[in-house]
Write an enzyme that holds these catalytic residues in place. Structure first.
Site, PDB file in Angstrom:
ATOM      1  N   ALA A  90       0.834  -1.215   0.000  1.00 43.17           N
ATOM      2  CA  ALA A  90       0.000   0.000   0.000  1.00 43.17           C
ATOM      3  C   ALA A  90       0.864   1.259   0.000  1.00 43.17           C
ATOM      4  O   ALA A  90       0.334   2.363   0.019  1.00 43.17           O
ATOM      5  CB  ALA A  90      -0.907  -0.005   1.224  1.00 43.17           C
ATOM      6  N   GLU A 136     -15.295  -4.973  -3.009  1.00 42.88           N
ATOM      7  CA  GLU A 136     -14.850  -6.290  -3.501  1.00 42.88           C
ATOM      8  C   GLU A 136     -15.436  -7.421  -2.650  1.00 42.88           C
ATOM      9  O   GLU A 136     -15.788  -8.489  -3.170  1.00 42.88           O
ATOM     10  CB  GLU A 136     -13.310  -6.347  -3.449  1.00 42.88           C
ATOM     11  CG  GLU A 136     -12.692  -7.610  -4.000  1.00 42.88           C
ATOM     12  CD  GLU A 136     -12.920  -7.798  -5.496  1.00 42.88           C
ATOM     13  OE1 GLU A 136     -12.294  -7.094  -6.284  1.00 42.88           O
ATOM     14  OE2 GLU A 136     -13.726  -8.677  -5.871  1.00 42.88           O
ATOM     15  N   GLY A 186     -21.286 -20.329   8.916  1.00 38.15           N
ATOM     16  CA  GLY A 186     -21.331 -18.864   8.815  1.00 38.15           C
ATOM     17  C   GLY A 186     -21.577 -18.369   7.405  1.00 38.15           C
ATOM     18  O   GLY A 186     -21.317 -17.211   7.100  1.00 38.15           O
ATOM     19  N   LYS A 196     -25.605  -9.893  -5.873  1.00 36.94           N
ATOM     20  CA  LYS A 196     -24.223  -9.977  -6.391  1.00 36.94           C
ATOM     21  C   LYS A 196     -24.207  -9.873  -7.908  1.00 36.94           C
ATOM     22  O   LYS A 196     -23.327  -9.226  -8.495  1.00 36.94           O
ATOM     23  CB  LYS A 196     -23.576 -11.288  -5.921  1.00 36.94           C
ATOM     24  CG  LYS A 196     -23.425 -11.361  -4.410  1.00 36.94           C
ATOM     25  CD  LYS A 196     -23.097 -12.780  -3.965  1.00 36.94           C
ATOM     26  CE  LYS A 196     -23.063 -12.896  -2.448  1.00 36.94           C
ATOM     27  NZ  LYS A 196     -23.050 -14.292  -1.996  1.00 36.94           N
TER      28      LYS A 196
HETATM   29  N1  HSE Z   1     -25.044 -16.126   2.220  1.00 40.63           N
HETATM   30  C1  HSE Z   1     -23.969 -15.928   1.318  1.00 40.63           C
HETATM   31  C2  HSE Z   1     -23.632 -17.252   0.638  1.00 40.63           C
HETATM   32  C3  HSE Z   1     -22.783 -15.373   2.047  1.00 40.63           C
HETATM   33  O1  HSE Z   1     -24.152 -18.296   1.056  1.00 40.63           O
HETATM   34  O2  HSE Z   1     -22.879 -17.255  -0.312  1.00 40.63           O
HETATM   35  C4  HSE Z   1     -21.838 -14.603   1.196  1.00 40.63           C
HETATM   36  O3  HSE Z   1     -22.423 -13.491   0.609  1.00 40.63           O
END
Ligand code: HSE
Length: 441
Positions: free
Chosen positions: A33, A127, A194, A212
């Site tokens: 950086a 990103e 997660g 996305k």
């Molecule tokens: N819930 C999203 C997935 C997490 O399962 O890809 C990442 O955006």
């Protein structure tokens, strides 16, 4: 060398990952950086005294980051719409750069936030909002900057991919054994890892992937963000039976986000699709993400990696911080309103599973009806004894599925054909229809 001073909003796993990454790789990052990147402030509604903030000041007042003299960049890791939106608006208006991992925020409010950033001569970078660790926005905006992007197709929701992989009996992630999880078990596991959204219907109904895809489409084609124009269908109606028939025909069912520049407008659609088993995207299993980009000069390129998780998402956030330090953030070039095609105007091929009464001549009746509607058959499977074979309520005739792959046709034609086929006396139940994507240029 002056340091870039970072204020982080939120103290969840990704925020902690960013603090850790900036510590762990401090020397490397400083070199890349051309100066230190230092977390000076963290703000979160709930304090977490056990988290080591490495000297950053802490506040429970999120808006305290706005305009603070010790914050050049606000990193928004709160998720959700509010107060994330107010925070980003205020930070940009105060002349602070913004980095966010919030795909819903960008999909819905990106146009306004970009305008604010431009007016205030600062950057907004995200990103981490698309495909987690995969630097796909950087690849499209920078790595492929000399190309015209023609199409892209991606597995951009790890939870849906995990569920479909589990339903197909594929090994999931690092587990090296075959698993046969139910839909609910697979979703539970994705939540434990997660990956799943707070509201998992965002995953299984395709909304997260559509957020996305809206971002990818905008960057790839220089089109203004247009989330409502993205056609969205989730995986909740995909059955193990369809996955098995697809396999017999040489395909894997994946949940794809597809964007394509056509002569008549931009296609942007999220839905389950049959993908040729030999295609690299068909081999992306478990919670992994991958995006394939078709460009005029480079040809097809493929980007693969973890789509979520603490360290992978932090990796993308830190990359944005380095870009900001180097003043290299790419804004969508000449983002302009562009025409999007409605789903009825797309042209593709289709998988049909038609439950029929098991009488002679029914296969010919079906294919004749399709042919009269201008739809040609590419392949067919007819099974006498399958798991779905069942007695009709009257008990006199069995129902068996006829499975067909069509040649290319418009969605409008296919929907009209489905209405007609569904009304045939030979058809014994709801016809399942899934789009087939060859994923060729
Ligand atoms: N819930 C999203 C997935 C997490 O399962 O890809 C990442 O955006």
């Amino acid at each position: 060398m002056s340091a870039l001073k970072v204020g982080i909003a939120g103290l969840g796993t990704v925020a902690q990952g960013v603090v850790q990454t900036l510590q762990r790789n401090a020397n490397l990052i400083t070199g890349r950086a051309a100066g230190d990147i230092r977390v000076t402030a963290v703000a979160s509604r709930s304090a977490k005294p056990d988290v080591d903030l490495h000297g950053a000041r802490f506040s429970t007042d999120i808006m305290s980051l706005v305009g603070a003299a010790d914050v050049d960049v606000v990193v928004e890791l709160l998720g959700g719409e509010q107060p994330a939106l107010d925070l980003c608006r205020a930070a940009l208006a105060a002349g602070q750069h913004v980095v966010t991992a919030n795909k819903a925020l960008i999909a819905h409010h990106g146009v306004e936030l970009h305008e604010l950033a431009t007016q205030n001569k600062v950057s907004i970078a995200y990103e981490a909002a698309v495909a987690g660790a995969i630097p796909v926005l950087g690849a499209i905006g920078r790595g492929l900057a000399g190309n015209q992007i023609e199409w892209l197709a991606g597995i951009i929701n790890g939870t849906s991919n995990f569920i479909l992989s589990a339903m197909a009996g594929e090994p999931s992630g690092s587990a090296k054994q075959k698993n046969s999880l139910s839909f609910a078990e697979a979703l539970d596991q994705a939540q434990e890892l997660g990956y799943a959204e707070a509201d998992p219907t965002f995953d299984v109904e395709g909304i997260d992937a559509a957020h996305k895809l809206a971002i990818l489409t905008s960057l790839a084609f220089g089109a203004a963000l247009n989330f409502p124009a993205v056609f969205t269908e989730g995986i909740s109606e995909v059955t193990v039976e369809d996955i098995e028939y697809a396999a017999q025909l040489g395909y894997v069912i994946k949940h794809l986000g597809i964007a394509r520049q056509t002569a008549n407008g931009i296609e942007a659609r999220v839905h389950p699709a049959l993908v040729p088993a030999k295609n690299l995207l068909a081999q992306v299993d478990g919670v992994m993400n991958a995006v394939m980009v078709g460009a005029d000069g480079a040809g097809p390129t493929l980007y693969y990696g973890a789509g979520a998780g603490m360290q992978p998402t932090a990796s993308a956030v830190v990359a944005d911080l380095v870009d900001i330090a180097l003043q290299q953030v790419r804004q969508p070039v000449a983002a302009a309103p562009m025409a999007y095609l409605g789903i009825e105007d797309i042209v593709t091929s289709y998988y049909l599973r038609v439950p029929v009464h098991d009488r002679s001549g029914v296969f010919a009746r079906l294919t004749t009806a399709l042919s009269e509607l201008g739809i040609s058959i590419e392949a067919a499977v007819q099974r006498e004894h399958t798991r779905s074979a069942a007695k009709t309520p009257a008990g006199e005739a069995e129902t068996v599925p006829i499975v067909l792959l069509t040649q290319d046709v418009t969605e409008r034609t296919m929907q009209a054909a489905l209405t007609q086929l569904q009304a045939l006396p030979e058809v014994a139940g709801r016809i399942r229809c899934i789009r087939v994507e060859a994923l060729e240029a």
